[in-house]
Write an enzyme that holds these catalytic residues in place. Structure first.
Site, short mmCIF file in Angstrom:
data_model
loop_
_atom_site.label_atom_id
_atom_site.label_comp_id
_atom_site.label_asym_id
_atom_site.label_seq_id
_atom_site.Cartn_x
_atom_site.Cartn_y
_atom_site.Cartn_z
N ARG A 1 43.69 36.20 41.43
CA ARG A 1 43.76 37.21 40.37
C ARG A 1 43.71 36.54 38.99
NH1 ARG A 1 45.86 39.38 44.78
NH2 ARG A 1 46.07 41.65 45.02
N GLY B 1 37.56 36.64 51.79
CA GLY B 1 37.52 38.09 51.58
C GLY B 1 37.98 38.51 50.20
N ARG C 1 32.41 42.62 57.45
CA ARG C 1 33.59 43.20 56.81
C ARG C 1 33.14 44.22 55.75
NH1 ARG C 1 37.76 38.39 55.39
NH2 ARG C 1 39.11 40.18 55.00
N SER D 1 44.20 46.79 49.50
CA SER D 1 44.60 46.76 48.09
C SER D 1 43.67 45.89 47.25
CB SER D 1 46.03 46.24 47.97
OG SER D 1 46.11 44.89 48.42
N GLN D 2 42.92 45.00 47.91
CA GLN D 2 42.00 44.13 47.16
C GLN D 2 40.89 44.93 46.50
OE1 GLN D 2 40.72 41.03 49.82
NE2 GLN D 2 42.80 40.29 50.17
N ASP E 1 50.01 40.71 56.24
CA ASP E 1 49.62 39.31 56.47
C ASP E 1 50.67 38.50 57.22
OD1 ASP E 1 47.10 39.48 55.44
OD2 ASP E 1 47.59 38.65 53.48
#
Length: 415
Positions: free
Chosen positions: A29, A77, A106, A153-154, A298
């Site tokens: 981020r 990812g 994906r 959420s990404q 995770d």
């Protein structure tokens, strides 16, 4: 590289310390924010493959624009999602964003459609909805967009991170029940640290435009997901005390929920300045661990392996995003745990393990190009010898993992 993991019995760890690098989630981020605001400096960044890939891809914007420029993010990812949004707003640059074979399986359509709502120009090179994608960067002026709230959420963070540099910011409506709230709040907190104005009320997130920020150094907290394997190691040991740096009791990372979860499995956590110490408590009673992991998927792999090693059952829910990770993690767990003799059932969003004290030794654990499969199963070596196939995949998030495991007393040999 296949590794055989064994330990001596009884297994004890006496006041040893491990230094873990910065959170991959925070680092990626902040790398994107640094690309938008170059006067930001970063400290304690992750040395993971994913963060290196992210940094390398962002450096392309320092080069002269070319057509058909290919950006390959391999298995990363997070980088795929964040860079899709970043390059969509990079005026005058056209790139093809691609990755590994698994990355082309994906989904990316939810994010692409959200960016298209804002006016971005993104098309698919092969299969609709999946990478590789062609992005023609342009100025984005629209600011109202909606996205399903139950997606990774990404996707949401990707939109939020580029928002302050857009001419009119973003008003993002989350449709439905929101999942992975801690990761959304992490993104907002990092924006707030740069004095960027945000609001999150109900299902509406607003990010206000801000073309410049003050010069400052942002220090990344160490990675809580990486810490999970040490919580597991302590839980499965006969006696242990491990100190990890750099951690704090109030964290932006959702996986800091480990403290409360592993307290139920006999691990107490103490904080002192920037260090946390994990201590094994010999007397704890738990038959079945019931957890809703919507906000922390995770750590599911680590938790279920710990439960197997402790001989307790577990029922974990809120795991729907695990099916679109580096592998279908629910199916991978079912296959590998069954090899070990476990009685396990999975659905699209849950996992149930039946308590048992029997674990098959010398089982080869397939890792499916998934770093967390390798690391989650490693602590089980405290109970039975275990073989980790393609063990080098740990470099995706934690390149020093096997070195650190050896430092704590695991016997590791290449076979």
């Amino acid at each position: 590289m296949n590794l055989l993991l064994t330990t001596s019995s009884p297994f004890t760890i006496d006041n040893l310390q491990v230094n873990i690098t910065g959170s991959k989630s925070e680092t990626n981020r902040l790398l994107l924010l640094q690309a938008l605001y170059p006067n930001i400096a970063l400290a304690n960044t992750s040395n993971s493959d994913d963060s290196e890939v992210m940094q390398k891809a962002l450096a392309i914007n320092h080069q002269a624009p070319t057509t058909n420029q290919i950006v390959d993010i391999h298995h990363a990812g997070t980088a795929m999602r964040f860079l899709t949004a970043y390059f969509a707003g990079s005026e005058g640059r056209e790139i093809v964003l691609t990755g590994s074979q698994r990355m082309t399986e994906r989904p990316i359509q939810v994010l692409v459609e959200a960016l298209q709502q804002l006016g971005a120009h993104i098309t698919y090179e092969n299969q609709v909805g999946y990478p590789p994608i062609r992005i023609k960067g342009q100025k984005i002026t629209a600011n109202k967009v909606s996205i399903p709230a139950n997606v990774s959420s990404q996707y949401i963070s990707a939109l939020l991170l580029i928002a302050p540099k857009l001419e009119n910011g973003i008003e993002l409506t989350l449709v439905g029940e929101i999942t992975s709230v801690p990761y959304i709040k992490m993104t907002l907190a990092l924006l707030n640290d740069l004095d960027i104005q945000t609001s999150f009320e109900g299902n509406m997130i607003k990010i206000y435009p801000q073309q410049a920020v003050a010069t400052k150094t942002m220090t990344v907290e160490s990675d809580w997901s990486s810490a999970s394997y040490f919580f597991s190691l302590v839980a499965l040991s006969d006696q242990a005390s491990i100190s990890l740096t750099s951690y704090k009791p109030t964290s932006l990372q959702g996986d800091s929920a480990l403290v409360g979860i592993y307290a139920q499995m006999g691990v107490t956590t103490h904080f002192d300045e920037n260090k946390m110490t994990l201590v094994k408590q010999p007397d704890f009673k738990l038959e079945t661990l019931n957890l809703e992991l919507n906000n922390t998927p995770d750590i599911a792999q680590t938790i279920v392996v710990t439960c197997l090693g402790l001989g307790i059952g577990c029922h974990l829910t809120g795991l729907h995003t695990l099916k679109i990770k580096e592998t279908d993690r629910l199916e991978a767990l079912r296959i590998e745990l069954t090899k070990l003799g476990a009685n396990i059932m999975v659905t699209n969003d849950s996992l149930t393990l039946v308590a048992s004290n029997a674990i098959n030794p010398n089982v080869k654990i397939a890792t499916y190009n998934d770093h967390r499969m390798a690391m989650a199963f490693a602590p089980l070596a405290l109970k039975v010898p275990i073989i980790i196939e393609n063990a080098e995949v740990v470099s995706k998030s934690y390149p020093d993992f096997w070195t650190d495991m050896k430092s704590l007393g695991l016997q590791i040999s290449e076979i």
